[in-house]
Write an enzyme that holds these catalytic residues in place. Structure first.
Site, mmCIF file in Angstrom:
data_model
loop_
_atom_site.group_PDB
_atom_site.id
_atom_site.type_symbol
_atom_site.label_atom_id
_atom_site.label_comp_id
_atom_site.label_asym_id
_atom_site.label_seq_id
_atom_site.Cartn_x
_atom_site.Cartn_y
_atom_site.Cartn_z
ATOM 1 C CG ASN A 11 -2.208 -0.826 0.885
ATOM 2 O OD1 ASN A 11 -3.063 -0.412 0.119
ATOM 3 N ND2 ASN A 11 -2.284 -2.024 1.450
ATOM 4 N NE ARG A 88 3.945 -0.072 18.754
ATOM 5 C CZ ARG A 88 4.428 -0.810 19.757
ATOM 6 N NH1 ARG A 88 4.979 -1.960 19.516
ATOM 7 N NH2 ARG A 88 4.364 -0.383 20.991
ATOM 8 C CG LEU A 90 -1.162 4.778 16.287
ATOM 9 C CD1 LEU A 90 -1.436 5.562 15.018
ATOM 10 C CD2 LEU A 90 0.263 5.014 16.780
ATOM 11 C CG HIS A 106 -9.860 -3.389 8.082
ATOM 12 N ND1 HIS A 106 -8.975 -3.976 8.963
ATOM 13 C CD2 HIS A 106 -10.941 -4.214 8.008
ATOM 14 C CE1 HIS A 106 -9.504 -5.108 9.417
ATOM 15 N NE2 HIS A 106 -10.686 -5.270 8.862
ATOM 16 C CG ASP A 138 -12.556 5.746 16.152
ATOM 17 O OD1 ASP A 138 -11.854 4.699 16.193
ATOM 18 O OD2 ASP A 138 -13.802 5.710 16.099
ATOM 19 C CB VAL A 141 -9.222 -2.090 16.890
ATOM 20 C CG1 VAL A 141 -8.589 -2.926 15.777
ATOM 21 C CG2 VAL A 141 -8.247 -1.951 18.044
ATOM 22 C CG ASP A 142 -9.498 -2.068 11.957
ATOM 23 O OD1 ASP A 142 -8.658 -1.250 11.559
ATOM 24 O OD2 ASP A 142 -9.230 -3.263 12.170
HETATM 25 C C1 GRF Z 1 -3.263 -4.646 3.935
HETATM 26 O O1 GRF Z 1 -4.062 -5.751 3.671
HETATM 27 C C2 GRF Z 1 -4.035 -3.583 4.655
HETATM 28 O O2 GRF Z 1 -5.385 -3.559 4.316
HETATM 29 C C3 GRF Z 1 -3.866 -3.983 6.101
HETATM 30 O O3 GRF Z 1 -2.565 -4.473 6.188
HETATM 31 C C4 GRF Z 1 -2.151 -4.964 4.919
HETATM 32 C C5 GRF Z 1 -0.872 -4.275 4.578
HETATM 33 O O4 GRF Z 1 -0.294 -4.771 3.408
HETATM 34 N N1 GRF Z 1 -4.134 -2.874 6.986
HETATM 35 P P1 GRF Z 1 0.910 -4.033 2.755
HETATM 36 O O5 GRF Z 1 2.063 -4.024 3.778
HETATM 37 O O6 GRF Z 1 0.502 -2.633 2.401
HETATM 38 O O7 GRF Z 1 1.277 -4.833 1.544
#
Ligand code: GRF
Length: 214
Positions: A11, A88, A90, A106, A138, A141-142
């Site tokens: 990402n 982690r 926050l 997510h 926030d 978690v998610d």
């Molecule tokens: C992804 O699936 C993202 O949705 C989640 O952690 C993963 C990270 O993957 N929060 P990458 O390190 O970006 O490949």
């Protein structure tokens, strides 16, 4: 932007690519990881971005870790914190400092399947569709306000890996898009709802299957 990542950083790479192609006008000023060997740090270095490892073992409490992290980001005048596989949680103080300016991606359609192993949980539950969610962070978690969601089908033969890959391809499209809308001030946060000011944003935030041609 400051990107926080604990792992391989695909990402992060999608955000770097969006900056380098000119899709995003903003700069990544630092990539910070709590894992020394995170490949995300290598990706940052390769693209001339400062890569910072912050060792959780050096900080006896989460609050101390958070304030060290906060200092790094503030010193670099970070406007937007992007969590990209940062493992982690926050604390409330950190989140307050960056309220409305921290986002996460997510791999599920929140509020379904928060936390770890979202794709596995989706498969085990037997949902027919899953996807990904970009949301403001926030204290939970998610649980923060949802910015954009994108949907993929869950197929009969799917393993955790095939479903994760299908979702990931979409993550790489929607994360830069969400950042663009925030950077261009095309969305506004009211309570836990996010409103877009243009038709494209509204369409993107309520996208159907493979909305961006994934
Ligand atoms: C992804 O699936 C993202 O949705 C989640 O952690 C993963 C990270 O993957 N929060 P990458 O390190 O970006 O490949």
């Amino acid at each position: 932007m400051g990107v926080l990542a604990s792992g391989r950083g695909t990402n992060l790479q999608s955000i770097i690519d969006a900056v380098e192609s000119g899709f995003l006008k903003e700069r990544i000023v630092a990539v910070v990881s709590d894992i020394a060997a995170a490949f995300a740090l290598e990706r940052a270095k390769k693209h001339g971005i400062e890569a910072i490892f912050i060792d959780p073992k050096k900080y006896p409490s989460r609050a101390e870790f958070d304030s060290a992290l906060l200092k790094i980001l503030k010193d670099k005048s970070v406007d937007l914190v992007c969590l990209a596989g940062f493992m982690r949680v926050l604390g409330a103080e950190f989140v307050r400092e960056f309220k409305g300016r921290i986002i996460n991606i997510h791999p599920a359609l929140l509020p379904a399947f928060p936390g770890l192993h979202a794709q596995k949980k989706a498969l085990e539950h037997g949902v027919k569709f899953s996807g990904c969610t970009v949301h403001f962070v926030d204290e939970g978690v998610d649980t923060g306000p949802i910015i954009i969601q994108a949907v993929v089908p869950v197929l009969d033969g799917d393993s955790e890996g095939t479903l994760a890959d299908r979702i990931l391809r979409l993550e790489h499209k929607v994360y830069p898009l969400a950042i663009k809308y925030i950077a261009e001030a095309k969305l506004r946060l009211e309570g836990r709802k996010v409103y877009f000011s243009d038709a494209a944003g509204i369409e993107a935030s309520t996208s159907a299957i493979n909305p961006m041609g994934a």
